[in-house]
Design a protein around this motif. Structure first.
Motif, PDB file in Angstrom:
ATOM      1  N   GLU A  62       0.823  -1.211   0.000  1.00  0.00           N
ATOM      2  CA  GLU A  62       0.000   0.000   0.000  1.00  0.00           C
ATOM      3  C   GLU A  62       0.860   1.264   0.000  1.00  0.00           C
ATOM      4  O   GLU A  62       1.926   1.299   0.614  1.00  0.00           O
ATOM      5  CB  GLU A  62      -0.899   0.010   1.240  1.00  0.00           C
ATOM      6  CG  GLU A  62      -1.991  -1.025   1.151  1.00  0.00           C
ATOM      7  CD  GLU A  62      -3.099  -0.779   2.156  1.00  0.00           C
ATOM      8  OE1 GLU A  62      -2.877  -0.051   3.134  1.00  0.00           O
ATOM      9  OE2 GLU A  62      -4.194  -1.333   1.942  1.00  0.00           O
ATOM     10  N   HIS A  63       0.368   2.258  -0.707  1.00  0.00           N
ATOM     11  CA  HIS A  63       0.973   3.592  -0.703  1.00  0.00           C
ATOM     12  C   HIS A  63      -0.155   4.618  -0.640  1.00  0.00           C
ATOM     13  O   HIS A  63      -1.328   4.286  -0.817  1.00  0.00           O
ATOM     14  CB  HIS A  63       1.794   3.821  -1.975  1.00  0.00           C
ATOM     15  CG  HIS A  63       2.880   2.804  -2.167  1.00  0.00           C
ATOM     16  ND1 HIS A  63       4.011   2.781  -1.397  1.00  0.00           N
ATOM     17  CD2 HIS A  63       2.987   1.766  -3.026  1.00  0.00           C
ATOM     18  CE1 HIS A  63       4.779   1.773  -1.777  1.00  0.00           C
ATOM     19  NE2 HIS A  63       4.180   1.137  -2.759  1.00  0.00           N
ATOM     20  N   ASP A  64       0.241   5.876  -0.439  1.00  0.00           N
ATOM     21  CA  ASP A  64      -0.744   6.945  -0.530  1.00  0.00           C
ATOM     22  C   ASP A  64      -0.066   8.191  -1.055  1.00  0.00           C
ATOM     23  O   ASP A  64       1.162   8.239  -1.185  1.00  0.00           O
ATOM     24  CB  ASP A  64      -1.430   7.197   0.829  1.00  0.00           C
ATOM     25  CG  ASP A  64      -0.452   7.597   1.928  1.00  0.00           C
ATOM     26  OD1 ASP A  64       0.282   8.586   1.733  1.00  0.00           O
ATOM     27  OD2 ASP A  64      -0.434   6.927   2.976  1.00  0.00           O
TER      28      ASP A  64
ATOM     29  N   LEU B  41       3.346   6.439   4.253  1.00  0.00           N
ATOM     30  CA  LEU B  41       3.866   5.143   4.712  1.00  0.00           C
ATOM     31  C   LEU B  41       5.349   4.981   4.388  1.00  0.00           C
ATOM     32  O   LEU B  41       6.032   4.174   5.008  1.00  0.00           O
ATOM     33  CB  LEU B  41       3.066   4.004   4.071  1.00  0.00           C
ATOM     34  CG  LEU B  41       1.575   4.001   4.412  1.00  0.00           C
ATOM     35  CD1 LEU B  41       0.819   2.990   3.559  1.00  0.00           C
ATOM     36  CD2 LEU B  41       1.367   3.707   5.887  1.00  0.00           C
ATOM     37  N   HIS B  42       5.842   5.711   3.392  1.00  0.00           N
ATOM     38  CA  HIS B  42       7.249   5.618   2.964  1.00  0.00           C
ATOM     39  C   HIS B  42       7.807   7.022   2.754  1.00  0.00           C
ATOM     40  O   HIS B  42       8.199   7.388   1.639  1.00  0.00           O
ATOM     41  CB  HIS B  42       7.345   4.791   1.669  1.00  0.00           C
ATOM     42  CG  HIS B  42       6.663   3.462   1.781  1.00  0.00           C
ATOM     43  ND1 HIS B  42       5.457   3.175   1.179  1.00  0.00           N
ATOM     44  CD2 HIS B  42       7.013   2.359   2.489  1.00  0.00           C
ATOM     45  CE1 HIS B  42       5.089   1.939   1.496  1.00  0.00           C
ATOM     46  NE2 HIS B  42       6.006   1.420   2.286  1.00  0.00           N
TER      47      HIS B  42
ATOM     48  N   MET C 294       9.406   8.188  -1.052  1.00  0.00           N
ATOM     49  CA  MET C 294       8.434   8.553  -2.090  1.00  0.00           C
ATOM     50  C   MET C 294       8.006  10.006  -1.941  1.00  0.00           C
ATOM     51  O   MET C 294       7.252  10.348  -1.023  1.00  0.00           O
ATOM     52  CB  MET C 294       7.211   7.634  -1.994  1.00  0.00           C
ATOM     53  CG  MET C 294       7.588   6.168  -2.182  1.00  0.00           C
ATOM     54  SD  MET C 294       6.195   5.057  -2.000  1.00  0.00           S
ATOM     55  CE  MET C 294       5.085   5.635  -3.275  1.00  0.00           C
TER      56      MET C 294
HETATM   57 CU   LIG Z   1       4.392   4.203  -0.034  1.00  0.00          CU
END
Ligand SMILES: [Cu+2]
Length: 420
Positions: A368-370, A406-407, A411
């Motif tokens: 998952e990313h956002d 989340l990253h 990112m």
């Molecule tokens: Cu991410």
């Protein structure tokens, strides 16, 4: 740390059934959780619980390292932990077979029930833990959630049920985003209603807001009564680098041994009020109430005095802008209206748009990313996703710096929106 768990386990196993009343402090902990460098760990695990029948009357939680030492929120931030009893329907989210009974976040809310009340636990129950932890260092960390349960056995208490009020209830990630375009002093509100199926008394409760939160109001709309207002306290040391707008360090909570009487059919409303003068991304509005079912008088009754743990409410400390942990690179893409959000990178990291254009992010990751605004003229945040897409129409010129919440170290993306 294993020793503490073992001792705690021995303590509960050693207590024979039918023993006289006892109050114990039981220290338990989750399995270790790996939190990546400058990253987020968010998942679920089954956790230990008291093994003999009794009542939880108090609870608190923090993070510990593998040696059992408390981990500072400046190192690994406990953003959210939610404790739930499995195989038990949740009162405000009946489709879910896990009853959320305690939670805390940056405000470190404790559960403290007034004397005589308890949350029933059976040796055969199953407890689960949902967590979201953030590592503020550039090295992986391993932590456990340690929780202290104040536990009563050998005595019948008045049982309480949790009522989880949440302005985005029954969603995996109960967030919303405040655009921040309302001007100085403006606010936005979100609310949720819950119609009580049975009568009873609310004996304790506390709230959870994120950065930009002004207050949480709990009202009985049937009786036009405001029952409780939970206010944030701001300040304290901020973890650096900042990867998230800081939340309150305390939220006011209440207890009342008399209980606030509420009748079957009454509607409880929770309203979360946020500042709308600057953007606030991925915010929440939650209040946990502890409710003792039972008969109450007819009609609307006056509220008893509440014992309020107020904290030190005041204006928020000036929020510093989030800086991107990684400078977006690559050519400036001038003729695109869409890009990918893949594993640990945005397709086009630098984009130039004209005002009025709609941009679409297509999610193509295996995790998952956002897309979350770090700084810019309007608050924007997508849900966390593996696939699907998220679009936004840019109606304000300016520089929009984005990251994946989340990253955050990997990112990032900058979109410049020009007037002409
Ligand atoms: Cu991410």
């Amino acid at each position: 740390m294993r020793r503490v768990v073992l001792l705690a386990a021995l303590a509960v196993f050693a207590l024979p059934a039918g023993a006289h009343a006892a109050t114990q402090t039981i220290v338990l902990q989750s399995a270790p959780i790996a939190v990546p460098a400058y990253g987020v760990a968010t998942s679920f695990q089954l956790i230990p619980h008291p093994q003999v029948d009794g009542y939880v009357v108090g609870m608190k939680a923090d993070l510990v390292d593998s040696a059992g030492a408390t981990v500072s929120p400046l190192d690994v931030m406990l953003h959210h932990v939610v404790f739930a009893k499995l195989r038990t329907p949740d009162s405000t989210c009946p489709g879910s077979l896990a009853e959320r009974f305690y939670a805390e976040g940056e405000e470190r809310m404790v559960m403290a029930l007034p004397p005589g009340y308890g949350y029933a636990n059976a040796g055969t129950d199953l407890w689960g833990l949902v967590y979201m932890l953030m590592n503020h260092h550039n090295r992986p960390e391993s932590v456990s959630v340690r929780y202290t349960v104040t536990y009563v056995t050998g005595q019948a208490l008045t049982p309480v049920r949790p009522i989880w009020m949440d302005v985005h209830n029954c969603t995996v990630d109960p967030i919303f985003t405040v655009p921040g375009t309302g001007g100085k002093g403006s606010t936005v509100s979100r609310s949720m209603d819950f119609r009580l199926p049975v009568s009873g008394r609310i004996v304790a409760g506390g709230g959870h807001l994120h950065g930009g939160g002004v207050r949480l109001d709990l009202t009985n709309t049937t009786c036009s009564q405001r029952l409780f207002q939970s206010l944030p306290t701001w300040g304290g040391a901020m973890p650096m680098p900042m990867m998230h707008e800081p939340g309150p360090t305390h939220m006011s909570r209440f207890e009342t041994p008399t209980g606030i009487p509420v009748a079957a059919g009454d509607t409880l409303r929770l309203t979360a009020v946020y500042d709308d003068s600057i953007p606030h991304m991925r915010v929440m509005g939650i209040m946990i109430l502890y409710f003792a079912p039972g008969a109450v008088g007819d009609g609307c009754s006056p509220e008893p005095p509440l014992q309020i743990d107020l904290g030190s409410p005041g204006p928020p400390t000036a929020s510093m802008p989030l800086t991107l942990l990684r400078v977006p690179s690559g050519p400036v893409a001038k003729n695109i209206t869409s890009t990918t959000v893949g594993d640990y990178r945005f397709g086009a990291q630098r984009v130039l748009l004209r005002i009025g254009q709609t941009f679409r992010w297509r999610f193509v990751g295996t995790v998952e990313h956002d897309v979350t605004l770090a700084t810019g003229p309007v608050g924007i945040a997508s849900p966390s996703m593996r696939s699907g897409s998220f679009s936004f129409r840019f109606t304000r010129a300016g520089t929009y710096n984005f990251y994946c919440s989340l990253h955050p170290a990997q990112m990032t993306q900058t979109i410049v929106v020009r007037k002409g």
